[in-house]
Design a protein around this motif. Structure first.
Motif, short mmCIF file in Angstrom:
data_model
loop_
_atom_site.label_atom_id
_atom_site.label_comp_id
_atom_site.label_asym_id
_atom_site.label_seq_id
_atom_site.Cartn_x
_atom_site.Cartn_y
_atom_site.Cartn_z
N MET A 295 9.17 7.13 10.87
CA MET A 295 7.77 7.52 11.16
C MET A 295 7.29 6.86 12.45
SD MET A 295 6.11 7.19 7.35
CE MET A 295 4.40 7.37 7.75
N ASN A 296 6.37 7.54 13.16
CA ASN A 296 5.77 6.93 14.35
C ASN A 296 4.85 5.80 13.93
OD1 ASN A 296 6.99 8.67 16.19
ND2 ASN A 296 5.46 10.25 15.76
N TYR A 297 4.70 4.83 14.85
CA TYR A 297 3.88 3.69 14.47
C TYR A 297 2.43 4.14 14.28
CZ TYR A 297 1.96 -0.92 14.11
OH TYR A 297 1.32 -2.02 13.62
N SER A 298 1.91 3.89 13.09
CA SER A 298 0.53 4.28 12.76
C SER A 298 0.08 3.48 11.55
CB SER A 298 0.47 5.78 12.44
OG SER A 298 1.28 6.02 11.31
N PHE A 299 -1.18 3.68 11.18
CA PHE A 299 -1.70 3.00 10.01
C PHE A 299 -0.97 3.47 8.74
CE2 PHE A 299 -4.76 2.73 6.48
CZ PHE A 299 -4.93 1.36 6.45
N GLU A 300 -0.65 4.80 8.72
CA GLU A 300 0.05 5.38 7.55
C GLU A 300 1.42 4.71 7.37
OE1 GLU A 300 -1.54 7.58 9.74
OE2 GLU A 300 -3.20 7.75 8.30
N LYS A 301 2.10 4.49 8.52
CA LYS A 301 3.42 3.86 8.43
C LYS A 301 3.29 2.45 7.84
CE LYS A 301 7.48 2.49 11.02
NZ LYS A 301 8.25 2.55 12.24
N HIS A 302 2.28 1.73 8.32
CA HIS A 302 2.05 0.37 7.83
C HIS A 302 1.79 0.38 6.31
CE1 HIS A 302 0.83 -3.80 7.98
NE2 HIS A 302 -0.28 -3.47 7.34
N GLN A 303 0.92 1.35 5.92
CA GLN A 303 0.57 1.49 4.49
C GLN A 303 1.81 1.84 3.66
OE1 GLN A 303 -2.94 1.36 4.22
NE2 GLN A 303 -2.74 1.01 2.02
N ALA A 304 2.58 2.82 4.18
CA ALA A 304 3.80 3.26 3.46
C ALA A 304 4.79 2.10 3.34
CB ALA A 304 4.44 4.42 4.20
N TYR A 305 4.89 1.31 4.41
CA TYR A 305 5.83 0.18 4.39
C TYR A 305 5.42 -0.85 3.33
CZ TYR A 305 8.50 -3.88 5.66
OH TYR A 305 9.33 -4.96 5.59
N GLU A 306 4.10 -1.09 3.27
CA GLU A 306 3.59 -2.07 2.27
C GLU A 306 3.91 -1.60 0.85
OE1 GLU A 306 -0.05 -4.10 2.74
OE2 GLU A 306 1.26 -5.19 4.13
N ASN A 307 3.69 -0.30 0.63
CA ASN A 307 4.00 0.28 -0.70
C ASN A 307 5.48 0.15 -1.01
OD1 ASN A 307 1.45 1.09 -1.41
ND2 ASN A 307 1.67 3.12 -0.50
N TRP A 308 6.28 0.44 0.00
CA TRP A 308 7.75 0.40 -0.17
C TRP A 308 8.20 -1.03 -0.49
CZ3 TRP A 308 11.71 -1.97 2.74
CH2 TRP A 308 13.01 -1.54 2.42
N ALA A 309 7.63 -2.00 0.25
CA ALA A 309 8.01 -3.41 0.03
C ALA A 309 7.65 -3.85 -1.39
CB ALA A 309 7.33 -4.29 1.05
N SER A 310 6.49 -3.42 -1.88
CA SER A 310 6.11 -3.82 -3.25
C SER A 310 7.05 -3.19 -4.27
CB SER A 310 4.65 -3.45 -3.54
OG SER A 310 4.51 -2.07 -3.55
N LYS A 311 7.48 -1.93 -3.98
CA LYS A 311 8.45 -1.26 -4.88
C LYS A 311 9.79 -2.01 -4.86
CE LYS A 311 6.93 3.51 -4.61
NZ LYS A 311 7.26 4.79 -3.97
N LEU A 312 10.16 -2.48 -3.66
CA LEU A 312 11.43 -3.20 -3.52
C LEU A 312 11.41 -4.50 -4.34
CD1 LEU A 312 14.18 -3.36 -1.97
CD2 LEU A 312 12.98 -4.73 -0.28
N TYR A 313 10.30 -5.24 -4.24
CA TYR A 313 10.20 -6.49 -5.01
C TYR A 313 10.20 -6.20 -6.51
CZ TYR A 313 9.30 -8.94 -0.66
OH TYR A 313 9.43 -9.46 0.59
N GLU A 314 9.54 -5.10 -6.88
CA GLU A 314 9.51 -4.70 -8.30
C GLU A 314 10.94 -4.39 -8.79
OE1 GLU A 314 7.49 -1.13 -10.77
OE2 GLU A 314 6.43 -1.78 -8.96
N TYR A 315 11.68 -3.69 -7.92
CA TYR A 315 13.07 -3.34 -8.24
C TYR A 315 13.91 -4.60 -8.44
CZ TYR A 315 17.92 -2.05 -7.32
OH TYR A 315 19.28 -1.91 -7.41
#
Lengths: 114, 163
Positions: free
Chosen positions: A58-78
């Motif tokens: 994804m291009n650098y944007s607020f959405e990318k930052h948000q998506a990354y944060e969500n992904w990181a929390s999913k990763l820690y949950e995993y």
């Protein structure tokens, strides 16, 4: 008639053999349990990887930052779920007394309450 | 006697014996030592018992299938129990190879039951070839598996200076 009686006897032997094998596999070491749990979690880990690649592209944007944060929390949950699952499968009185920050005695207590 | 069965069974036993000796020599892999010793004992007992069981089958023709199949099932079952009890008594965590050997004994019991049902109950003899080749494969596969596991574990160490 006696053939069927012996068939039942042989099937009984097989069932007891399967039970013993399952009990034996539950006592297996950490590496074996990690491999087993990783195999059972493979669908989830593959989803995480594909999502990570999509976010990376994804291009650098607020959405990318948000998506990354969500992904990181999913990763820690995993990772938490993975460690908990491995700890659950480890033997009660084995050499390992703790795994991934989880005391195995506590896991046993959790098992009993469930 | 079915010759390929004897040859491959013997080859597998030699592979297992070599792996067992290497494990004992280097004093590593207690679980592997226990399971391979159980496998070797079970197969040796089977080989020794085979002519006697065959004779018994000839003498008691009415119960020949029961005697033949239940003997091998009981030996395999005893081997699984031995692997389990030895691990418990020695307080050893079972290795991959121990689980593999235990699974091979289970497979063997399942194939014996299939053969028994086919011969004694259905009386079709449809699974004769399957029985013969699967039992051969199950017996043979443990030898190479033990050597591969030995190689993977890096138990074969080089002595001296290696370039």
């Amino acid at each position: 008639m006696i053939e069927f009686v012996f068939l039942v006897f042989l099937l009984f032997l097989l069932c007891v053999g399967v039970l013993i094998h399952k009990t034996l596999s539950k006592c297996a070491d950490v590496n074996y349990q990690e491999e087993q749990v990783a195999a059972s979690f493979s669908a989830r880990s593959h989803r995480l990887i594909s999502e990570g690649i999509r976010i990376d592209q994804m291009n650098y944007s607020f959405e990318k930052h948000q998506a990354y944060e969500n992904w990181a929390s999913k990763l820690y949950e995993y990772m938490d779920d993975y460690e908990q699952e491995v700890a659950k499968n480890l033997p009660k009185h084995g050499k390992t007394i703790a795994y991934g920050g989880i005391r195995l005695a506590k896991v046993e207590a959790l098992k009993e309450t469930n | 006697m079915w010759e390929p069965g004897v040859i491959f069974g013997g080859l597998s036993a030699i592979c297992v014996a070599i792996a067992l000796l290497v494990y004992i020599r280097f004093g590593a892999g207690r679980s592997e030592i226990l399971c391979l010793a159980c496998w070797l004992s079970a197969r040796t007992i089977s080989q020794i018992a085979q002519p006697f069981v065959y004779q018994a089958c000839l003498e008691y023709r009415d119960f020949s299938y029961i005697i033949w199949y239940s003997t091998w099932c009981l030996i395999d079952f005893a081997a699984i129990i031995c692997i389990f009890l030895l691990h418990k008594l020695q307080r050893v965590e079972p290795s991959k190879l121990a689980l593999f050997v235990s699974m091979s004994f289970l497979m063997s019991i399942a194939v014996q039951i299939a053969g028994y049902v086919d011969r004694s109950i259905l009386e079709t003899k449809a699974l004769d070839d399957l029985y013969r080749f699967v039992i051969l494969s199950v017996n043979f596969v443990v030898g190479p598996a033990a050597l591969i596991e030995l190689y993977k574990a890096g138990q074969i160490r080089r002595k001296g200076i290696v370039r």
